[in-house]
Design an enzyme around this catalytic site. Sequence first.
Site, PDB file in Angstrom:
ATOM      1  N   ASP A  66       0.853  -1.196   0.000  1.00 15.41           N
ATOM      2  CA  ASP A  66       0.000   0.000   0.000  1.00 15.41           C
ATOM      3  C   ASP A  66       0.889   1.246   0.000  1.00 15.41           C
ATOM      4  O   ASP A  66       0.941   1.997   0.963  1.00 15.41           O
ATOM      5  CB  ASP A  66      -0.885  -0.070   1.266  1.00 15.41           C
ATOM      6  N   ASP A  85       3.905  10.905  -7.075  1.00 15.14           N
ATOM      7  CA  ASP A  85       4.892  11.861  -7.620  1.00 15.14           C
ATOM      8  C   ASP A  85       4.909  11.805  -9.156  1.00 15.14           C
ATOM      9  O   ASP A  85       4.081  11.129  -9.772  1.00 15.14           O
ATOM     10  CB  ASP A  85       6.270  11.534  -7.021  1.00 15.14           C
ATOM     11  N   LYS A 143       0.888   3.947  -2.003  1.00 13.14           N
ATOM     12  CA  LYS A 143       0.249   5.249  -2.316  1.00 13.14           C
ATOM     13  C   LYS A 143       1.229   6.213  -2.980  1.00 13.14           C
ATOM     14  O   LYS A 143       1.495   7.314  -2.503  1.00 13.14           O
ATOM     15  CB  LYS A 143      -0.341   5.900  -1.053  1.00 13.14           C
TER      16      LYS A 143
HETATM   17  O1  S5P Z   1      -8.873   5.487   2.200  1.00  9.43           O
HETATM   18  C1  S5P Z   1      -8.093   4.711   2.713  1.00  9.43           C
HETATM   19  C2  S5P Z   1      -7.124   4.043   1.956  1.00  9.43           C
HETATM   20  C3  S5P Z   1      -6.311   3.103   2.568  1.00  9.43           C
HETATM   21  S1  S5P Z   1      -5.285   2.152   1.570  1.00  9.43           S
HETATM   22  N1  S5P Z   1      -8.184   4.413   4.036  1.00  9.43           N
HETATM   23  C4  S5P Z   1      -7.358   3.519   4.670  1.00  9.43           C
HETATM   24  O2  S5P Z   1      -7.521   3.281   5.883  1.00  9.43           O
HETATM   25  N2  S5P Z   1      -6.379   2.869   3.936  1.00  9.43           N
HETATM   26  C5  S5P Z   1      -5.441   1.914   4.580  1.00  9.43           C
HETATM   27  O3  S5P Z   1      -6.187   0.816   5.110  1.00  9.43           O
HETATM   28  C6  S5P Z   1      -4.634   2.483   5.753  1.00  9.43           C
HETATM   29  O4  S5P Z   1      -3.384   2.967   5.299  1.00  9.43           O
HETATM   30  C7  S5P Z   1      -4.476   1.285   6.683  1.00  9.43           C
HETATM   31  O5  S5P Z   1      -3.329   0.548   6.298  1.00  9.43           O
HETATM   32  C8  S5P Z   1      -5.703   0.425   6.394  1.00  9.43           C
HETATM   33  C9  S5P Z   1      -6.847   0.558   7.403  1.00  9.43           C
HETATM   34  O6  S5P Z   1      -6.461   0.129   8.671  1.00  9.43           O
HETATM   35  P1  S5P Z   1      -7.500  -0.025   9.881  1.00  9.43           P
HETATM   36  O7  S5P Z   1      -6.636  -0.426  11.038  1.00  9.43           O
HETATM   37  O8  S5P Z   1      -8.161   1.307  10.114  1.00  9.43           O
HETATM   38  O9  S5P Z   1      -8.482  -1.103   9.469  1.00  9.43           O
END
Ligand code: S5P
EC number: 4.1.1.23
Length: 275
Positions: free
Chosen positions: A92, A97, A94
């Site tokens: 992940d 750039d 993201k």
């Molecule tokens: O919009 C987003 C996109 C991502 S990839 N919201 C998110 O929370 N994420 C990722 O999903 C975030 O970086 C984390 O790794 C995961 C959610 O984690 P949780 O512990 O809240 O379930």
Amino acid sequence: MSSKFVSYEERAKRHPSSAARSLLETIVRKRSNLCVSVDVTAKADFLDIIDVVGPYVCLVKTHVDIIEDFDSSLIATLQELSKKHDFLIFEDRKFADIGNTVALQYSSGVHKIASWSHITNAHPVPGPSIITGLASVGKPLGRGLLLLAEMSTKGSLAKGVYTEEAVQMARAHRDFVIGFIAQRSMNAVGKSSTDTGDEDDFLVLTPGVGLDVKGDAMGQQYRTPEEVLNDGSDVIIVGRGIYGKGPTVDIQSVQVQAERYRAAGWSAYEKRLQL
Ligand code: S5P
């Protein structure tokens, strides 16, 4: 009765992208639309959690840059676990750039993400050049890219025209972009109801999924597997709901929660096929 939703199996048969087909086939084989997000900072915890959740997931999502004692043996073990338990890997990262920089970040440095991560993701904010930059590295390796079309956080700017433009960018690069990080199906976004163009089949992977709480203290927002599946999501991404919030990891509870979320995601999928 035919459902408005097509089964994973059917989609796996006809999806044009081999990266998307691999994920759909894994989902079908394992009866799991669960992706576990393993956001812990110690290598030992990271690998222990993955070994325990492995049987219940189609995909493991990583943030390798948060691991304090990262070394290349971690990647070798992660790849062994991916074979042992039959799941794909999603770093992940993201990316956000210019094309030249993201190509280097994807291929090189300490992490060499493209060499081991089947799927990665990028913010569409720089425009289409971010896709061509990443594709120059990932396409020859058969990798797939997800664009962040929406986010799960309170006050997210990824909405409206921004989301529509992200979908248009993906349509122009179907050979590498397999779908989105989003909260709902993106196939109809920006299309009129009379549009008879190509049928899109973008995968939607959805974070912000939890069964017990509605959010955290830092803007995260959670919905249930059933809510997101009914909105057209294909894969639920769950982090702290599975590995917990405490300073130590309770590995037995991780296993129980992984099976609980797998079952919730799968039953939401089976229910939506009846819609
Ligand atoms: O919009 C987003 C996109 C991502 S990839 N919201 C998110 O929370 N994420 C990722 O999903 C975030 O970086 C984390 O790794 C995961 C959610 O984690 P949780 O512990 O809240 O379930």
